[in-house]
Design a protein around this motif. Structure first.
Motif, mmCIF file in Angstrom:
data_model
loop_
_atom_site.group_PDB
_atom_site.id
_atom_site.type_symbol
_atom_site.label_atom_id
_atom_site.label_comp_id
_atom_site.label_asym_id
_atom_site.label_seq_id
_atom_site.Cartn_x
_atom_site.Cartn_y
_atom_site.Cartn_z
ATOM 1 N N LEU A 38 0.740 -1.023 0.025
ATOM 2 C CA LEU A 38 0.047 -0.108 0.040
ATOM 3 C C LEU A 38 0.877 1.351 0.108
ATOM 4 N N ALA A 39 1.787 1.253 0.877
ATOM 5 C CA ALA A 39 2.707 2.500 0.989
ATOM 6 C C ALA A 39 3.555 2.548 -0.215
ATOM 7 N N ALA A 40 3.992 1.484 -0.603
ATOM 8 C CA ALA A 40 5.127 1.541 -1.858
ATOM 9 C C ALA A 40 4.245 1.988 -3.064
ATOM 10 N N SER A 41 2.975 1.558 -3.224
ATOM 11 C CA SER A 41 2.189 2.111 -4.367
ATOM 12 C C SER A 41 1.827 3.488 -4.419
ATOM 13 N N CYS A 78 3.187 9.276 2.136
ATOM 14 C CA CYS A 78 4.006 8.347 1.383
ATOM 15 C C CYS A 78 4.629 8.979 0.256
ATOM 16 N N ARG A 79 5.643 9.991 0.149
ATOM 17 C CA ARG A 79 6.136 10.752 -0.852
ATOM 18 C C ARG A 79 7.280 10.038 -1.334
ATOM 19 N N PRO A 80 7.473 10.233 -2.769
ATOM 20 C CA PRO A 80 8.512 9.533 -3.624
ATOM 21 C C PRO A 80 9.889 9.903 -2.987
ATOM 22 N N ASP A 81 10.760 9.096 -2.931
ATOM 23 C CA ASP A 81 12.172 9.211 -2.547
ATOM 24 C C ASP A 81 12.229 9.772 -1.168
ATOM 25 N N ALA A 82 11.144 9.529 -0.233
ATOM 26 C CA ALA A 82 11.491 9.808 1.213
ATOM 27 C C ALA A 82 10.853 8.600 2.080
ATOM 28 N N PRO A 83 11.402 8.535 3.132
ATOM 29 C CA PRO A 83 11.187 7.322 3.773
ATOM 30 C C PRO A 83 9.727 7.160 4.244
ATOM 31 N N ILE A 84 9.135 5.953 4.329
ATOM 32 C CA ILE A 84 7.787 5.750 4.647
ATOM 33 C C ILE A 84 7.977 5.779 6.090
ATOM 34 N N PRO A 85 6.879 6.652 6.513
ATOM 35 C CA PRO A 85 6.841 6.793 8.056
ATOM 36 C C PRO A 85 6.636 5.490 8.657
ATOM 37 N N GLU A 86 7.357 5.167 9.847
ATOM 38 C CA GLU A 86 7.416 3.626 10.311
ATOM 39 C C GLU A 86 5.929 3.251 10.741
ATOM 40 N N LEU A 93 -9.661 0.406 -3.967
ATOM 41 C CA LEU A 93 -9.563 1.060 -5.133
ATOM 42 C C LEU A 93 -8.278 0.521 -6.041
ATOM 43 N N ALA A 94 -7.150 0.695 -5.162
ATOM 44 C CA ALA A 94 -5.842 0.425 -5.988
ATOM 45 C C ALA A 94 -5.334 -0.935 -5.926
ATOM 46 N N LEU A 95 -5.353 -1.542 -4.624
ATOM 47 C CA LEU A 95 -4.596 -2.896 -4.587
ATOM 48 C C LEU A 95 -5.448 -4.109 -4.837
#
Length: 328
Positions: free
Chosen positions: A25-28, A68-76, A143-145
């Motif tokens: 979910l976060a990566a998508s 979940c921004r591109p090229d930023a760490p996903i919040p833990e 919707l997405a996954l």
């Protein structure tokens, strides 16, 4: 990022059991927003999916994209260990995030005037908005996954099968070496191309490798107290079956390709869908580099792959003909 591994870590290196719904979910969400050239080749594989999702994206997804921004760490807190294999368990864990953990995870989140008040307050450790956040995650997943989950889980299972064979036949060293090119294993450390500077020292808790369908770059999820850190990495995407034909057709297609090329060359063609070097291909197939050179020579003469050299490394990738054959 550099991840240092001691002997205590190496004996605890393992593979995920299945696709991680919270990780996907976060990566998508990151893939959905990507427009950069640096990851264009990997990101382009999702163009059709991206177009479909954008058409029906709910307003609440703006908050998720801020997180979940591109090229930023996903919040833990969005990747709880409880949600590794089950969405609802993960969402329940997000609901239970402590104010201090929430504030710490969002300390570098950029200000956004367009965010609803409840979402902006998350960065201050205000947990009152977590139920709305979880509902936004559930709506986005639906919707997405959910429509693509058979594909996601099938591709991740295929990657896990390949990694398991590497581990069985070559041990942990072969398993870690096979993560190239985005993750490099030079004992005693793994180095990733995730654009995040820093060194993560060993704590003797091991490392869980998590193939992630929607990832285009690796991401490290630090361990919770008493837990194991997780390295999410882009899974090797196999050729997809024709729409609507399902896994049986995919198995039949794979068998036909193996009958045509031989099992090792068919496997090599599948691995080269994302490109790799001779040594990386050897590690992933569990054969010697000299054997790989013979197989790649045959594939190259048939017009299925191209080969070029970068300094001391020989790199292989599919030609349009090879890609078309793999997709048949």
């Amino acid at each position: 990022m550099r991840i240092e591994l001691t002997l205590a870590d190496l004996v605890r290196v393992g593979l995920a059991a299945a696709a991680d719904p919270m990780g996907e979910l976060a990566a998508s969400l990151q893939v959905l927003q990507r427009r950069d050239g640096g990851r264009a080749a990997a990101s382009a594989a999702f163009n059709r999916w991206r177009y479909r999702v954008w058409q029906s994206l709910p307003d609440s997804a703006a908050v998720l994209m801020w997180l979940c921004r591109p090229d930023a760490p996903i919040p833990e807190f969005l990747l709880p260990a409880a949600g590794r294999y089950e969405l609802e368990s993960g969402l329940t864990a997000v609901l239970k995030t402590e104010p201090v953990s929430l504030k710490t995870a969002l300390r570098t989140a950029p200000a956004d005037r367009d965010l609803p008040a409840w979402a902006a307050a998350l960065a201050d450790g205000d947990t009152a908005g977590l139920p709305r956040l979880v509902q936004a995650m559930r709506d986005y997943h639906e919707l997405a996954l959910a429509p693509a989950w058979d594909t996601v889980s099938g591709q991740v299972d295929a990657d896990l099968g390949m990694r398991t064979q590497l581990l069985l036949h070559g041990g942990v060293d072969a398993l870690l070496t096979g993560l190239r090119p985005l993750v490099r294993w030079e004992a005693p450390a793994l180095e990733t191309d995730d654009r995040i500077a820093g060194t993560v020292p060993s704590e003797g808790t091991g490392l869980l490798l998590v193939p992630t369908y929607f990832s285009v770059c690796p991401a490290l999820v630090p361990a919770a107290p008493g837990g194991t850190p997780r390295l999410h990495y882009p899974c090797v995407r196999q050729a997809a079956p024709p729409a609507g034909l399902g896994h049986a057709a995919h198995r039949a297609s794979g068998k036909a390709l193996a009958d045509l090329l031989g099992p090792t060359r068919a496997a090599a063609l599948a691995v080269l869908a994302v490109g790799c070097s001779t040594s990386e291909l050897a590690a992933r197939l569990g054969v010697t580099p000299s054997a790989v050179s013979k197989h790649t020579t045959v594939l190259r003469r048939a017009g299925l792959i191209i080969t070029h050299r970068e300094r001391n490394t020989v790199l292989h990738s599919l030609t349009p003909l090879g890609s078309a054959l793999l997709d048949t």
